[in-house]
Design a protein around this motif. Sequence first.
Motif, PDB file in Angstrom:
ATOM      1  N   SER A 139      60.096  11.590  56.401  1.00  0.00           N
ATOM      2  CA  SER A 139      58.983  12.028  55.378  1.00  0.00           C
ATOM      3  C   SER A 139      60.092  14.087  55.058  1.00  0.00           C
ATOM      4  O   SER A 139      60.122  14.416  55.976  1.00  0.00           O
ATOM      5  CB  SER A 139      57.749  13.083  56.945  1.00  0.00           C
ATOM      6  OG  SER A 139      56.869  13.482  56.357  1.00  0.00           O
ATOM      7  N   ASP A 149      55.397  14.669  51.517  1.00  0.00           N
ATOM      8  CA  ASP A 149      53.935  15.262  51.533  1.00  0.00           C
ATOM      9  C   ASP A 149      52.929  15.365  50.497  1.00  0.00           C
ATOM     10  O   ASP A 149      53.246  15.941  49.326  1.00  0.00           O
ATOM     11  CB  ASP A 149      54.036  16.296  52.143  1.00  0.00           C
ATOM     12  CG  ASP A 149      54.800  16.175  53.817  1.00  0.00           C
ATOM     13  OD1 ASP A 149      54.765  15.186  53.881  1.00  0.00           O
ATOM     14  OD2 ASP A 149      54.947  17.516  53.937  1.00  0.00           O
ATOM     15  N   THR A 150      52.032  14.096  51.088  1.00  0.00           N
ATOM     16  CA  THR A 150      50.723  14.569  49.971  1.00  0.00           C
ATOM     17  C   THR A 150      49.828  15.262  50.474  1.00  0.00           C
ATOM     18  O   THR A 150      49.090  15.973  49.620  1.00  0.00           O
ATOM     19  CB  THR A 150      50.370  12.904  49.831  1.00  0.00           C
ATOM     20  OG1 THR A 150      49.566  11.847  50.547  1.00  0.00           O
ATOM     21  CG2 THR A 150      51.271  12.294  48.761  1.00  0.00           C
ATOM     22  N   SER A 206      51.178  17.027  58.503  1.00  0.00           N
ATOM     23  CA  SER A 206      50.957  16.116  56.709  1.00  0.00           C
ATOM     24  C   SER A 206      52.033  15.274  56.391  1.00  0.00           C
ATOM     25  O   SER A 206      51.202  14.495  56.023  1.00  0.00           O
ATOM     26  CB  SER A 206      51.958  17.337  56.131  1.00  0.00           C
ATOM     27  OG  SER A 206      51.254  18.818  56.136  1.00  0.00           O
ATOM     28  N   SER A 213      50.100  11.045  55.172  1.00  0.00           N
ATOM     29  CA  SER A 213      50.638  11.324  53.777  1.00  0.00           C
ATOM     30  C   SER A 213      51.339   9.382  54.293  1.00  0.00           C
ATOM     31  O   SER A 213      51.604   8.850  53.652  1.00  0.00           O
ATOM     32  CB  SER A 213      52.219  12.079  53.378  1.00  0.00           C
ATOM     33  OG  SER A 213      51.825  13.171  53.512  1.00  0.00           O
TER      34      SER A 213
END
Length: 388
Positions: free
Chosen positions: A246, A265-266, A274, A278
Amino acid sequence: MPTDSTPHRKHAQLARPALGEFGRHELAILGAPCGRIKELVTRLLPHLEPVLRVAYVDADHAAGDDAAQGGTGGADVIMQAGASVELTDKITFRRLDLRRDVDKFAQQEWMHHQSLVLVNGNHFRARQQIIILDPAKPLEKKLDRLTDVRLILLPEGVTELPDYLREHLQDTTIPQLALADTEAIAAAILQEWQQQRPYVRGLVLAGGRSQRMGEDKSRLTYHGQQEQRAYAAGSLAPFCEDVLVSCRPDQVAELEAAGLAPLPDTFLGLGPMSGLLSAFQLDPDAAWLVVACDLPFLTEATLSHLLAHRHAGRMATAYRSPENEWPEPLITIWEPRSYGTLLRFLSLGYSCPRKALINSDIELLPLPHQPSCGTLIPPSSEKPPRRS
């Protein structure tokens, strides 16, 4: 005019979790009168509940008949007076009455806390089924509901499938058990559930900005020349289908150059939440074994112990922090149903994964006894969040 050949999408293309009518694991029981189905569920629950959290879905015949005849349909005076929702604390359990119709999405949201949903198949459908060969309730007109039969139950005196069922099922491997054999039926359900446990993927949290440390802690080297993020990913690899790291979007290129698989991360600006969200957005059907990048004393034995004691019937399996007795969210197996829980906490203004663990149904393990266990999790200056 646009030259991009990619078709326009009005909405984002999201990965949807593999849910049935009510939940991820659901079994409709049909082929017998409703009373007999409920009696079977009553017998099974003491054998299932020690392992699973079980919900039961049924219809109330008496209330329906009463409403059809102009009565209240079982509604009490508050609902009759016009309340749209009534929550009643029964001290040992709570009851929620709603006036509005319950749609499929609400059903799934409410039931996602349960690890198994048993359904009265005379009234509702479910993705998989158990059938009872009760001569009083033949299934000839309900064959369209038999989409994935997992178990056939034989009442006393019944030894063979009717011809119409044999032709419809065309599967001689479906187990058959005596309806009276409660323990064998429960064991078969548990075995089926174990076989459908979500697969495990690994996630190393390395997207923090290390503001307190002053340098990127994921790139520190405690093990020769190997950076900590690579060490953590390598530690997870033997236990997972694959391992992702991540990261922030600006870290993708350097992680790829280091031979690691980045997951940018979205969800942004939420700390460890996060990375968790994600990951679930990428694959909502996986269980994610998540570790922080700054665990230099993380060992194979610690991870093996966590996996060996994984309880997929809970929202997560976590270690108890040796520092403060709270669950440690950054070395945890997060099951698929934790996705909805994390989003719910976020919608209420909380971005702390530990708070979600504290207030949820989890398997909490003491750290295994080994020389390094006391320093597995770095000390934290943060105060543990309160249970609410």
